[in-house]
Every structure is written in structure tokens, then in C-alpha cells.
Scaffold this motif. Structure first.
Motif, PDB file in Angstrom:
ATOM      1  N   MET A   1      59.490  26.708  15.503  1.00 38.93           N
ATOM      2  CA  MET A   1      60.071  27.228  16.721  1.00 38.93           C
ATOM      3  C   MET A   1      60.503  28.680  16.521  1.00 38.93           C
ATOM      4  SD  MET A   1      60.803  26.312  19.767  1.00 38.93           S
ATOM      5  CE  MET A   1      61.827  26.724  21.126  1.00 38.93           C
ATOM      6  N   GLY A   2      61.077  29.015  15.376  1.00 41.15           N
ATOM      7  CA  GLY A   2      61.526  30.363  15.114  1.00 41.15           C
ATOM      8  C   GLY A   2      60.377  31.354  15.106  1.00 41.15           C
ATOM      9  N   LEU A   3      59.245  30.949  14.550  1.00 41.07           N
ATOM     10  CA  LEU A   3      58.084  31.825  14.486  1.00 41.07           C
ATOM     11  C   LEU A   3      57.521  32.086  15.878  1.00 41.07           C
ATOM     12  CD1 LEU A   3      56.115  33.403  12.772  1.00 41.07           C
ATOM     13  CD2 LEU A   3      54.762  31.319  12.495  1.00 41.07           C
ATOM     14  N   LEU A   4      57.482  31.055  16.705  1.00 35.48           N
ATOM     15  CA  LEU A   4      56.974  31.228  18.067  1.00 35.48           C
ATOM     16  C   LEU A   4      57.893  32.134  18.897  1.00 35.48           C
ATOM     17  CD1 LEU A   4      55.643  27.692  19.025  1.00 35.48           C
ATOM     18  CD2 LEU A   4      54.326  29.761  18.590  1.00 35.48           C
ATOM     19  N   SER A   5      59.205  31.927  18.782  1.00 38.82           N
ATOM     20  CA  SER A   5      60.112  32.774  19.552  1.00 38.82           C
ATOM     21  C   SER A   5      60.051  34.215  19.057  1.00 38.82           C
ATOM     22  CB  SER A   5      61.542  32.237  19.483  1.00 38.82           C
ATOM     23  OG  SER A   5      62.012  32.262  18.156  1.00 38.82           O
ATOM     24  N   LEU A   6      59.857  34.397  17.757  1.00 38.20           N
ATOM     25  CA  LEU A   6      59.711  35.741  17.215  1.00 38.20           C
ATOM     26  C   LEU A   6      58.422  36.377  17.719  1.00 38.20           C
ATOM     27  CD1 LEU A   6      60.686  37.966  15.282  1.00 38.20           C
ATOM     28  CD2 LEU A   6      59.369  36.838  13.491  1.00 38.20           C
ATOM     29  N   LEU A   7      57.352  35.620  17.712  1.00 38.49           N
ATOM     30  CA  LEU A   7      56.055  36.129  18.138  1.00 38.49           C
ATOM     31  C   LEU A   7      56.051  36.520  19.620  1.00 38.49           C
ATOM     32  CD1 LEU A   7      53.111  36.632  17.325  1.00 38.49           C
ATOM     33  CD2 LEU A   7      52.607  34.291  18.016  1.00 38.49           C
ATOM     34  N   PHE A   8      56.659  35.675  20.462  1.00 33.02           N
ATOM     35  CA  PHE A   8      56.647  35.958  21.897  1.00 33.02           C
ATOM     36  C   PHE A   8      57.813  36.855  22.322  1.00 33.02           C
ATOM     37  CE2 PHE A   8      54.111  32.002  21.790  1.00 33.02           C
ATOM     38  CZ  PHE A   8      52.951  32.525  22.347  1.00 33.02           C
ATOM     39  N   GLY A   9      58.873  36.881  21.539  1.00 37.75           N
ATOM     40  CA  GLY A   9      60.022  37.715  21.887  1.00 37.75           C
ATOM     41  C   GLY A   9      59.877  39.140  21.410  1.00 37.75           C
ATOM     42  N   TRP A  10      59.044  39.367  20.414  1.00 37.21           N
ATOM     43  CA  TRP A  10      58.887  40.699  19.840  1.00 37.21           C
ATOM     44  C   TRP A  10      58.466  41.754  20.860  1.00 37.21           C
ATOM     45  CZ3 TRP A  10      54.438  43.714  18.815  1.00 37.21           C
ATOM     46  CH2 TRP A  10      54.703  44.858  18.064  1.00 37.21           C
ATOM     47  N   PRO A  11      57.518  41.490  21.751  1.00 34.29           N
ATOM     48  CA  PRO A  11      57.139  42.529  22.726  1.00 34.29           C
ATOM     49  C   PRO A  11      58.273  42.913  23.679  1.00 34.29           C
ATOM     50  CG  PRO A  11      55.437  40.863  22.604  1.00 34.29           C
ATOM     51  CD  PRO A  11      56.611  40.345  21.827  1.00 34.29           C
ATOM     52  N   LEU A  12      59.248  42.039  23.858  1.00 35.33           N
ATOM     53  CA  LEU A  12      60.361  42.331  24.763  1.00 35.33           C
ATOM     54  C   LEU A  12      61.517  43.044  24.077  1.00 35.33           C
ATOM     55  CD1 LEU A  12      60.484  38.997  26.790  1.00 35.33           C
ATOM     56  CD2 LEU A  12      59.481  41.175  27.465  1.00 35.33           C
ATOM     57  N   ALA A  13      61.452  43.223  22.776  1.00 38.03           N
ATOM     58  CA  ALA A  13      62.549  43.849  22.033  1.00 38.03           C
ATOM     59  C   ALA A  13      62.900  45.249  22.559  1.00 38.03           C
ATOM     60  CB  ALA A  13      62.217  43.883  20.550  1.00 38.03           C
ATOM     61  N   PRO A  14      61.932  46.117  22.848  1.00 41.49           N
ATOM     62  CA  PRO A  14      62.304  47.440  23.379  1.00 41.49           C
ATOM     63  C   PRO A  14      63.035  47.354  24.722  1.00 41.49           C
ATOM     64  CG  PRO A  14      60.038  47.472  22.615  1.00 41.49           C
ATOM     65  CD  PRO A  14      60.494  46.041  22.576  1.00 41.49           C
ATOM     66  N   VAL A  15      62.626  46.432  25.575  1.00 40.68           N
ATOM     67  CA  VAL A  15      63.277  46.266  26.872  1.00 40.68           C
ATOM     68  C   VAL A  15      64.711  45.793  26.680  1.00 40.68           C
ATOM     69  CG1 VAL A  15      63.230  44.976  29.048  1.00 40.68           C
ATOM     70  CG2 VAL A  15      61.096  45.798  28.041  1.00 40.68           C
ATOM     71  N   LYS A  16      64.910  44.839  25.789  1.00 38.02           N
ATOM     72  CA  LYS A  16      66.255  44.346  25.506  1.00 38.02           C
ATOM     73  C   LYS A  16      67.118  45.461  24.918  1.00 38.02           C
ATOM     74  CE  LYS A  16      64.904  39.557  24.740  1.00 38.02           C
ATOM     75  NZ  LYS A  16      64.837  38.458  23.758  1.00 38.02           N
ATOM     76  N   GLY A  17      66.527  46.316  24.101  1.00 36.31           N
ATOM     77  CA  GLY A  17      67.261  47.435  23.521  1.00 36.31           C
ATOM     78  C   GLY A  17      67.696  48.434  24.569  1.00 36.31           C
ATOM     79  N   VAL A  18      66.819  48.725  25.514  1.00 37.60           N
ATOM     80  CA  VAL A  18      67.149  49.665  26.585  1.00 37.60           C
ATOM     81  C   VAL A  18      68.246  49.081  27.481  1.00 37.60           C
ATOM     82  CG1 VAL A  18      66.255  50.763  28.697  1.00 37.60           C
ATOM     83  CG2 VAL A  18      64.922  50.828  26.591  1.00 37.60           C
ATOM     84  N   ILE A  19      68.167  47.804  27.771  1.00 36.13           N
ATOM     85  CA  ILE A  19      69.197  47.148  28.582  1.00 36.13           C
ATOM     86  C   ILE A  19      70.545  47.206  27.875  1.00 36.13           C
ATOM     87  CG2 ILE A  19      69.977  44.905  29.465  1.00 36.13           C
ATOM     88  CD1 ILE A  19      66.996  44.315  30.087  1.00 36.13           C
ATOM     89  N   ARG A  20      70.571  46.920  26.580  1.00 34.22           N
ATOM     90  CA  ARG A  20      71.822  46.957  25.828  1.00 34.22           C
ATOM     91  C   ARG A  20      72.378  48.381  25.766  1.00 34.22           C
ATOM     92  NH1 ARG A  20      76.513  45.513  25.293  1.00 34.22           N
ATOM     93  NH2 ARG A  20      77.423  45.770  23.254  1.00 34.22           N
ATOM     94  N   LEU A  21      71.496  49.365  25.596  1.00 36.01           N
ATOM     95  CA  LEU A  21      71.930  50.760  25.579  1.00 36.01           C
ATOM     96  C   LEU A  21      72.577  51.137  26.915  1.00 36.01           C
ATOM     97  CD1 LEU A  21      72.071  53.482  24.153  1.00 36.01           C
ATOM     98  CD2 LEU A  21      69.774  53.960  25.016  1.00 36.01           C
ATOM     99  N   GLY A  22      71.989  50.706  28.005  1.00 36.52           N
ATOM    100  CA  GLY A  22      72.558  50.954  29.326  1.00 36.52           C
ATOM    101  C   GLY A  22      73.925  50.312  29.477  1.00 36.52           C
ATOM    102  N   GLU A  23      74.076  49.107  28.956  1.00 36.46           N
ATOM    103  CA  GLU A  23      75.373  48.428  29.018  1.00 36.46           C
ATOM    104  C   GLU A  23      76.419  49.182  28.208  1.00 36.46           C
ATOM    105  OE1 GLU A  23      74.289  44.594  27.541  1.00 36.46           O
ATOM    106  OE2 GLU A  23      73.676  43.843  29.498  1.00 36.46           O
ATOM    107  N   LEU A  24      76.051  49.658  27.031  1.00 32.81           N
ATOM    108  CA  LEU A  24      76.984  50.414  26.200  1.00 32.81           C
ATOM    109  C   LEU A  24      77.404  51.716  26.864  1.00 32.81           C
ATOM    110  CD1 LEU A  24      75.410  49.913  22.661  1.00 32.81           C
ATOM    111  CD2 LEU A  24      77.569  48.977  23.494  1.00 32.81           C
ATOM    112  N   ILE A  25      76.457  52.400  27.487  1.00 40.06           N
ATOM    113  CA  ILE A  25      76.772  53.649  28.189  1.00 40.06           C
ATOM    114  C   ILE A  25      77.721  53.363  29.351  1.00 40.06           C
ATOM    115  CG2 ILE A  25      75.803  55.465  29.649  1.00 40.06           C
ATOM    116  CD1 ILE A  25      73.319  55.374  27.792  1.00 40.06           C
ATOM    117  N   GLN A  26      77.466  52.302  30.094  1.00 43.04           N
ATOM    118  CA  GLN A  26      78.330  51.946  31.216  1.00 43.04           C
ATOM    119  C   GLN A  26      79.747  51.622  30.738  1.00 43.04           C
ATOM    120  OE1 GLN A  26      77.013  48.589  33.492  1.00 43.04           O
ATOM    121  NE2 GLN A  26      78.666  48.761  34.974  1.00 43.04           N
ATOM    122  N   GLU A  27      79.876  50.884  29.654  1.00 46.17           N
ATOM    123  CA  GLU A  27      81.195  50.561  29.104  1.00 46.17           C
ATOM    124  C   GLU A  27      81.945  51.830  28.695  1.00 46.17           C
ATOM    125  OE1 GLU A  27      80.495  47.860  25.890  1.00 46.17           O
ATOM    126  OE2 GLU A  27      79.682  46.313  27.209  1.00 46.17           O
TER     127      GLU A  27
END
Length: 77
Positions: A1-27
């Protein structure tokens, strides 16, 4: 399960990073807007603008109200 979530979640990592950066800037912006020194500077700038005639008494009242509303975190509505 960990390998599959890593494999399918990896392409979304930049999007998640940008969202988190936006949240930090807003805070950070919200923290700075409520900082007493920053609020005092804004109120002093409004007062100076009124004294120099750049804004009217009504505009001063609205600006002060907006600064205080921002500081307390209440919204217009």
C-alpha cells in the motif's frame, strides 16, 4: 500500500507544496496585520493623511474602522 500511494502521490507533490506555501504566506500576513506595532503605524499614517488634508474626516473614520476590523479579525457583512 505504501508503494502504491508513493507512486500515485508523487506527481501531486509539487501541487501540495504550492498549497502549503500559500497557507504559510497567508498565516504570516494575518500575523503581521494583527501586530500592534504595524496597526499603530497604519493608524498614525491615517492620522497624518487627515492632518495634511489628503483624506476627509469620513474617509479617516472608514480607514480607522477597517484597520480595527482587520486587527480583530472581524469581517464586514
Amino acid at each position: 500500500m505504501g508503494l502504491l500511494s508513493l507512486l500515485f502521490g508523487w506527481p501531486l507533490a509539487p501541487v501540495k507544496g504550492v498549497i502549503r506555501l500559500g497557507e504559510l504566506i497567508q498565516e504570516q500576513v494575518e500575523r503581521e496585520m494583527r501586530d500592534p506595532a504595524a496597526v499603530r503605524r497604519r493608524l498614525e499614517a491615517i492620522e497624518e493623511a487627515r492632518r495634511s488634508g489628503r483624506i476627509s474626516e469620513e474617509e479617516e473614520a472608514r480607514a480607522v474602522e477597517e484597520v480595527l476590523r482587520t486587527m480583530t479579525g472581524t469581517r464586514r457583512g
